[in-house]
Every structure is written in C-alpha cells, then in structure tokens.
Design an enzyme around this catalytic site. Structure first.
Site, PDB file in Angstrom:
ATOM      1  N   GLU A 101       4.028  39.692  -5.493  1.00  0.00           N
ATOM      2  CA  GLU A 101       2.666  39.371  -5.919  1.00  0.00           C
ATOM      3  C   GLU A 101       1.851  40.658  -6.040  1.00  0.00           C
ATOM      4  O   GLU A 101       1.843  41.479  -5.126  1.00  0.00           O
ATOM      5  CB  GLU A 101       2.020  38.444  -4.885  1.00  0.00           C
ATOM      6  CG  GLU A 101       0.568  38.092  -5.172  1.00  0.00           C
ATOM      7  CD  GLU A 101      -0.050  37.302  -4.039  1.00  0.00           C
ATOM      8  OE1 GLU A 101      -0.096  36.072  -4.122  1.00  0.00           O
ATOM      9  OE2 GLU A 101      -0.476  37.938  -3.041  1.00  0.00           O
TER      10      GLU A 101
ATOM     11  N   ASP B 214      -1.507  38.157 -10.081  1.00  0.00           N
ATOM     12  CA  ASP B 214      -2.321  37.199  -9.328  1.00  0.00           C
ATOM     13  C   ASP B 214      -3.813  37.385  -9.572  1.00  0.00           C
ATOM     14  O   ASP B 214      -4.365  38.457  -9.329  1.00  0.00           O
ATOM     15  CB  ASP B 214      -2.018  37.345  -7.832  1.00  0.00           C
ATOM     16  CG  ASP B 214      -2.677  36.251  -7.011  1.00  0.00           C
ATOM     17  OD1 ASP B 214      -2.573  35.078  -7.396  1.00  0.00           O
ATOM     18  OD2 ASP B 214      -3.290  36.581  -5.982  1.00  0.00           O
TER      19      ASP B 214
ATOM     20  N   LYS C 298       1.947  24.536  -2.990  1.00  0.00           N
ATOM     21  CA  LYS C 298       0.699  23.884  -2.567  1.00  0.00           C
ATOM     22  C   LYS C 298       0.836  22.374  -2.738  1.00  0.00           C
ATOM     23  O   LYS C 298       0.195  21.746  -3.572  1.00  0.00           O
ATOM     24  CB  LYS C 298      -0.481  24.430  -3.370  1.00  0.00           C
ATOM     25  CG  LYS C 298      -0.746  25.909  -3.089  1.00  0.00           C
ATOM     26  CD  LYS C 298      -1.863  26.452  -3.957  1.00  0.00           C
ATOM     27  CE  LYS C 298      -2.095  27.929  -3.674  1.00  0.00           C
ATOM     28  NZ  LYS C 298      -3.131  28.537  -4.554  1.00  0.00           N
TER      29      LYS C 298
ATOM     30  N   LYS D 162       4.290  38.280  -0.825  1.00  0.00           N
ATOM     31  CA  LYS D 162       2.859  38.174  -1.098  1.00  0.00           C
ATOM     32  C   LYS D 162       2.098  39.264  -0.357  1.00  0.00           C
ATOM     33  O   LYS D 162       2.699  40.114   0.303  1.00  0.00           O
ATOM     34  CB  LYS D 162       2.373  36.770  -0.718  1.00  0.00           C
ATOM     35  CG  LYS D 162       3.080  35.676  -1.520  1.00  0.00           C
ATOM     36  CD  LYS D 162       2.703  34.297  -1.059  1.00  0.00           C
ATOM     37  CE  LYS D 162       1.290  33.917  -1.468  1.00  0.00           C
ATOM     38  NZ  LYS D 162       1.155  33.783  -2.937  1.00  0.00           N
TER      39      LYS D 162
ATOM     40  N   ARG E 155       0.814  -1.212   0.000  1.00  0.00           N
ATOM     41  CA  ARG E 155       0.000   0.000   0.000  1.00  0.00           C
ATOM     42  C   ARG E 155       0.854   1.270   0.000  1.00  0.00           C
ATOM     43  O   ARG E 155       0.576   2.216  -0.749  1.00  0.00           O
ATOM     44  CB  ARG E 155      -0.924   0.006   1.216  1.00  0.00           C
ATOM     45  CG  ARG E 155      -1.907   1.173   1.274  1.00  0.00           C
ATOM     46  CD  ARG E 155      -2.961   1.071   0.190  1.00  0.00           C
ATOM     47  NE  ARG E 155      -2.604   1.746  -1.033  1.00  0.00           N
ATOM     48  CZ  ARG E 155      -3.094   1.418  -2.225  1.00  0.00           C
ATOM     49  NH1 ARG E 155      -3.926   0.416  -2.364  1.00  0.00           N
ATOM     50  NH2 ARG E 155      -2.738   2.079  -3.302  1.00  0.00           N
TER      51      ARG E 155
END
Length: 285
Positions: A199, A220, A137, A169, A102
């Site tokens: 950003e 963005d 992410k 950011k 697994r």
C-alpha cells in the site's frame, strides 16, 4: 457449495450459529399459535428490483431446522428480479417456517443487496480492462456469504483472509522500518508462489515499492493526477490497484487512468439490503 461455487468453509456452521442466536431454546410465538405439527407453505416475494443472491442459503436455513423442508425457486442466483415477482415457495412445518423466516431473509436480503450494488459498479467498468475487487471490510461471520455475493454481482474477490496473501499496509511498513525492508522480509518469509502487494500513499512510496520488486502496488486514497503519475513511475514493473474513496461516480475516470484493479469496500460494508418478504403462510394438505 452454493449455486456451483465452492465456499471455503462449512456454511452449515455459520447458519446454525445464526439460528442459535435467534432461538435460544424455543420460538415462543410459533409454539404458542401452532401447538401441533401442520404442513404449510409461504411465498417468497420480491419487493424491489435487483439481483437475487443467496437462494441456497435461504433454503438451507429451513432444512437445518427441519430436513423435510422444501424450497421451490423460480429464479437462480444472479437473476434480475422485479418488484412483485414470486421468487419461490417454501414448504414445511408451519412452526419451522415461522422460526426460520427472519434468519433466512437476513441472509437473502443482505446477499442480494451486495450482488445488486456490485452489478451496478461492475457495469460502469464493462468497457474497461480494470477488475473490480471487494475488500476484507466484511461483516463478522458473514464473509463467505458476502464475498460470494460480490462474485454473483460480477465482481472479483480480493484475498479472502489474512492467510491468503501478503498485503503490506502502512502499519506493516512502519513496523518494518521501510517499504524496502518490509518487502524483503515478506520475500524471505512467504512462499515464492505468493504475490506481494504494498500500500502506498505518496509518489516516493510508489517509487520505493516498484524498486523493491513489489508485485502489486496499491495506490491508496490518491487523486486522479497523482495516480496518473504513479502509473508512469511504475511503468509496468508491477500491477496497480486503486483503493480508497472509490465511488460509483469515480469508477470510469479511475479506469481510464489504466489501473489494473479497483477495490471498493463499499460493496460489502455499505450495500443496502434488498427488500424481500415471506408472505401468505397457509396450511397445505
């Protein structure tokens, strides 16, 4: 090292933690049906067309359980595999195969899914100069594997982690007081070899970032018309990166605007796993 690519971490530690998560002190099911050590083999079978990725991780999972395990692969990372094809055969103690199945498949299915969707996205950009990027992410404790899978699929890694580069950011800018102050602080603190990315969400922010001497300006969540105006304002003073709400359907129209980079979090946070199975486990003499 995975298929010739050096990772930034010791992958054995990651794999061992995954195995410990799955096996607290023993595999009760495997030990119950196989009280003796018996050599066996099992077939790794593709059940869905896609890009295979993570074969060395699959193999290493079994090796960490038992150094005598052996995996014979019929493909290499980056190969296109079809439903029904035999990807390879794992040899080893049957209990080892049962216990590692697994965890090994979780890595292989996840990495292959990311490589597959990245290849689909990258193909949309093959006629353009824009570079497809991933983001941070990523799944916790899966980052090295997921970012490697992006490169196998034809994408490029953005910064690996927070130590890799300066990306200011909205909250950094808010904390500093303005884009100009944030960029000035970054230039003072960060080594001169580090690029500074900012950003932006509005054209006024784009103008301020460009005037401040930013190296890369992230556009963005802007619509196409706003991005077009932003690129005109920047006028080559900085590299441009489109980010936010980037879908496969939008890739070509974004690239046509002339941005340098297109980052897409979906490559890692929303990639479906690829259907792969370990079947036909039998003893061997």
């Amino acid at each position: 090292m995975i298929n010739g690519v050096t990772l930034r971490v010791n992958i054995d530690e990651y794999i061992m933690n995954a195995l410990k998560e799955d096996i607290t002190y023993e595999d009760v099911s495997a030990n119950a049906v196989m009280p003796e050590d018996i050599d066996g083999k099992a077939d790794l079978i593709c059940k869905q067309d896609g890009i295979i990725c993570g074969l060395d991780i699959f193999k290493r999972t079994f090796e960490l359980l038992d150094g005598k395990s052996r995996f014979e692969a019929n493909f290499k990372d980056g190969d296109f595999v079809k439903n029904g094809e035999l990807i390879g055969v794992i040899y080893g103690d049957i209990k080892t195969i049962l216990s590692g199945e697994r965890t090994a498949l979780n890595y292989l299915q996840r990495m292959s899914g990311i490589a597959t969707i990245t290849k689909e996205y990258a193909d949309e950009l093959k006629d353009f100069s824009a570079t497809l990027l991933d983001t941070r992410k990523a799944t916790p404790n899966m980052r090295p594997f997921e970012k490697y899978a992006v490169t196998v699929g034809g994408g490029t890694n953005h910064r690996y982690n927070l130590s890799d580069g300066v990306l200011l950011k909205d909250n950094h800018i808010s904390a500093a007081g303005s884009i100009t102050k944030a960029v000035e602080a970054a230039k003072t603190y960060a080594p001169f070899v580090r690029k500074i990315e900012v950003e932006t969400e509005t054209l006024d922010q784009v103008r301020e970032a460009a005037d401040a001497g930013t190296d890369i300006i992230m556009l963005d969540n802007m619509d196409n018309e706003t991005m077009k105006k932003a690129i005109e304002i920047i006028a080559g003073r900085a590299k441009t990166e489109c980010s936010g709400n980037v879908t496969k359907k939008r890739l070509r129209e974004i690239a046509e605007l002339g941005v340098d980079y297109i980052s897409c979090g979906a490559l890692t946070h929303s990639a479906p796993v690829m259907d792969i199975s370990l079947k036909n486990l039998v003893p061997v003499k």
